[in-house]
Design a protein around this motif. Structure first.
Motif, short mmCIF file in Angstrom:
data_model
loop_
_atom_site.label_atom_id
_atom_site.label_comp_id
_atom_site.label_asym_id
_atom_site.label_seq_id
_atom_site.Cartn_x
_atom_site.Cartn_y
_atom_site.Cartn_z
N PRO A 111 0.84 -1.20 0.00
CA PRO A 111 0.00 0.00 0.00
C PRO A 111 0.87 1.25 0.00
O PRO A 111 1.96 1.27 0.57
CB PRO A 111 -0.81 -0.12 1.29
CG PRO A 111 -0.79 -1.59 1.60
CD PRO A 111 0.56 -2.08 1.15
N GLU A 152 -0.67 8.47 -0.12
CA GLU A 152 -0.59 9.55 -1.09
C GLU A 152 0.31 10.66 -0.56
O GLU A 152 0.17 11.11 0.58
CB GLU A 152 -1.98 10.11 -1.38
CG GLU A 152 -1.99 11.17 -2.46
CD GLU A 152 -3.38 11.67 -2.78
OE1 GLU A 152 -3.53 12.46 -3.72
OE2 GLU A 152 -4.34 11.26 -2.08
N LYS A 164 -5.23 10.82 4.78
CA LYS A 164 -5.78 9.69 4.04
C LYS A 164 -5.00 8.42 4.38
O LYS A 164 -3.76 8.45 4.46
CB LYS A 164 -5.69 9.93 2.53
CG LYS A 164 -6.69 10.93 1.98
CD LYS A 164 -6.56 11.00 0.47
CE LYS A 164 -7.54 12.00 -0.14
NZ LYS A 164 -7.40 12.07 -1.61
N GLN A 209 -3.29 3.53 0.32
CA GLN A 209 -4.14 2.85 -0.66
C GLN A 209 -3.43 1.60 -1.18
O GLN A 209 -2.21 1.57 -1.31
CB GLN A 209 -4.45 3.79 -1.82
CG GLN A 209 -5.23 5.03 -1.43
CD GLN A 209 -5.41 5.97 -2.61
OE1 GLN A 209 -4.43 6.50 -3.13
NE2 GLN A 209 -6.65 6.19 -3.03
N SER A 210 -4.21 0.60 -1.49
CA SER A 210 -3.64 -0.63 -2.02
C SER A 210 -2.89 -0.33 -3.31
O SER A 210 -3.32 0.50 -4.12
CB SER A 210 -4.73 -1.66 -2.28
OG SER A 210 -5.64 -1.19 -3.25
N THR A 270 -2.51 -1.27 -10.25
CA THR A 270 -3.22 -0.11 -9.73
C THR A 270 -2.52 1.14 -10.27
O THR A 270 -1.45 1.03 -10.87
CB THR A 270 -3.22 -0.10 -8.19
OG1 THR A 270 -1.87 -0.25 -7.72
CG2 THR A 270 -4.08 -1.22 -7.62
N ARG A 286 -1.46 4.26 -8.62
CA ARG A 286 -1.10 5.26 -7.62
C ARG A 286 0.02 6.17 -8.14
O ARG A 286 0.82 5.76 -8.98
CB ARG A 286 -0.65 4.58 -6.32
CG ARG A 286 -1.60 3.53 -5.81
CD ARG A 286 -3.02 4.01 -5.65
NE ARG A 286 -3.92 2.95 -5.23
CZ ARG A 286 -5.23 2.98 -5.37
NH1 ARG A 286 -5.82 4.04 -5.93
NH2 ARG A 286 -5.97 1.97 -4.96
#
Length: 262
Positions: A117, A120, A134, A137-138, A172, A174
C-alpha cells in the motif's frame, strides 16, 4: 551538466509522434520532460502535450490517463467528451493494461509481485485543501527482470556498478507507483530524483551523458469501448535509450524489447 530534477524541460520533437488514431481515440509517444497539461505549479512552461496535440490535429483532446513529466511513452487521449466518458468507465474497472520498462540499480529479482500500500504524497501548494490524513491505498506492481549488466567501475563502497532492465505491469494507478515500489525493494530507478539514489544518478548522468528518468511507458492494451476490439499501442524506446543499452551489452534493436506476451 544541468542538475537532475523532475522539472528538467527536455524540448520535445515536433510534431508529436502519433502512434494510434481512429475516430474516437488518439495516442502519442510523449517525450520525457513534457507535461501532459498546464499546471499552476509550472507557470513558466509553454509546452504541454494536450495543447500541442490539439493544435497539431486541429481539435480538442481529452487525456485518459497520466504519465509523470519525466516518463516517456504511450499517452492516450479521447477525441470527444463522450468517448472520454465511455473509456473512463471501462478503465475504472481495470480495462486498460499498461507495460513499462525501467532501468534500475542493482540486480533485480527475476520475478516478483510487489504488493505494498502507498500513502498519497501531497503537494504543499497543489494539495493545500486536500485531506491530509488519508490512509494508505492498495498498490500492486508485477515485475520481471529482463536483462542485467555489470560494469567494473567502483562507485562508493562497491567495486562495480550493476543495472537491471525490469518489465513492470502496474495493477493499480497510484502516483509514482513504479518508482516508489522499486525503491521499496532497494532497486530504485536510474535518474529518479525524488525516489532514487543520487550518487548513482550523478554517476550515470556523467558516464552515459543521460539525465532523464529511465522509465518508459512502452505498451498500452485496452478493449475498444466502441468496437470491443483489443487495441495494443506500442511506443519505441528511442535511439538514446538504445545507445545506453548497447553500452551495457544489451541488444540495440527495438524489437528485442517488445512485450513477449500479454
Amino acid at each position: 551538466m544541468n542538475d537532475l530534477t523532475d522539472s528538467v524541460n527536455v524540448a520535445p520533437v515536433k510534431p508529436l509522434d502519433i502512434l494510434y488514431r481512429d475516430e474516437h481515440y488518439i495516442a502519442i509517444n510523449k517525450p520525457s520532460g513534457l507535461l501532459v497539461h498546464r499546471s499552476f505549479l509550472d507557470k513558466h512552461e509553454t509546452q504541454f502535450a494536450m495543447q500541442m496535440l490539439r493544435d497539431q490535429i486541429g481539435q480538442h483532446v481529452y487525456p485518459l490517463h497520466r504519465l509523470d513529466r519525466p516518463t516517456s511513452g504511450v499517452l492516450l487521449f479521447a477525441l470527444s467528451s463522450a468517448a472520454a466518458n465511455r473509456a473512463g468507465q471501462l478503465f475504472s474497472e481495470g480495462g486498460m493494461r499498461k507495460r513499462y520498462l525501467a532501468l534500475v540499480r542493482g540486480f533485480a529479482p527475476e520475478q516478483q509481485c510487489i504488493d505494498r500500500p502507498l500513502k498519497e504524497k501531497l503537494d504543499k501548494i497543489a494539495d493545500k485543501y486536500a485531506q491530509q490524513d488519508k490512509p494508505a491505498q492498495s498498490a500492486r506492481t508485477d515485475i520481471h527482470c529482463l536483462l542485467q549488466a555489470s560494469l567494473p567501475i567502483a562507485l562508493g563502497k562497491f567495486p562495480s556498478v550493476r543495472y537491471s532492465l525490469v518489465e513492470c505491469w502496474p495493477k493499480t494507478g497510484r502516483k509514482h507507483q513504479i518508482r516508489r515500489h522499486m525503491k521499496g525493494i532497494n532497486h530504485p530507478l536510474i535518474n529518479d530524483v525524488n525516489h532514487g539514489d543520487n550518487t548513482q544518478n550523478h554517476f550515470f548522468a556523467e558516464h552515459f551523458e543521460v539525465s532523464r528518468l529511465m522509465l518508459f511507458a512502452t505498451d498500452v492494451y485496452f478493449g475498444h469501448p466502441y468496437s470491443e476490439e483489443l487495441i495494443h499501442i506500442n511506443a519505441p524506446l528511442g535511439e538514446h535509450a538504445l545507445a545506453v543499452f548497447e553500452r551495457l551489452g544489451w541488444p540495440v534493436c527495438e524489437q528485442a524489447y517488445y512485450a513477449k506476451e500479454f
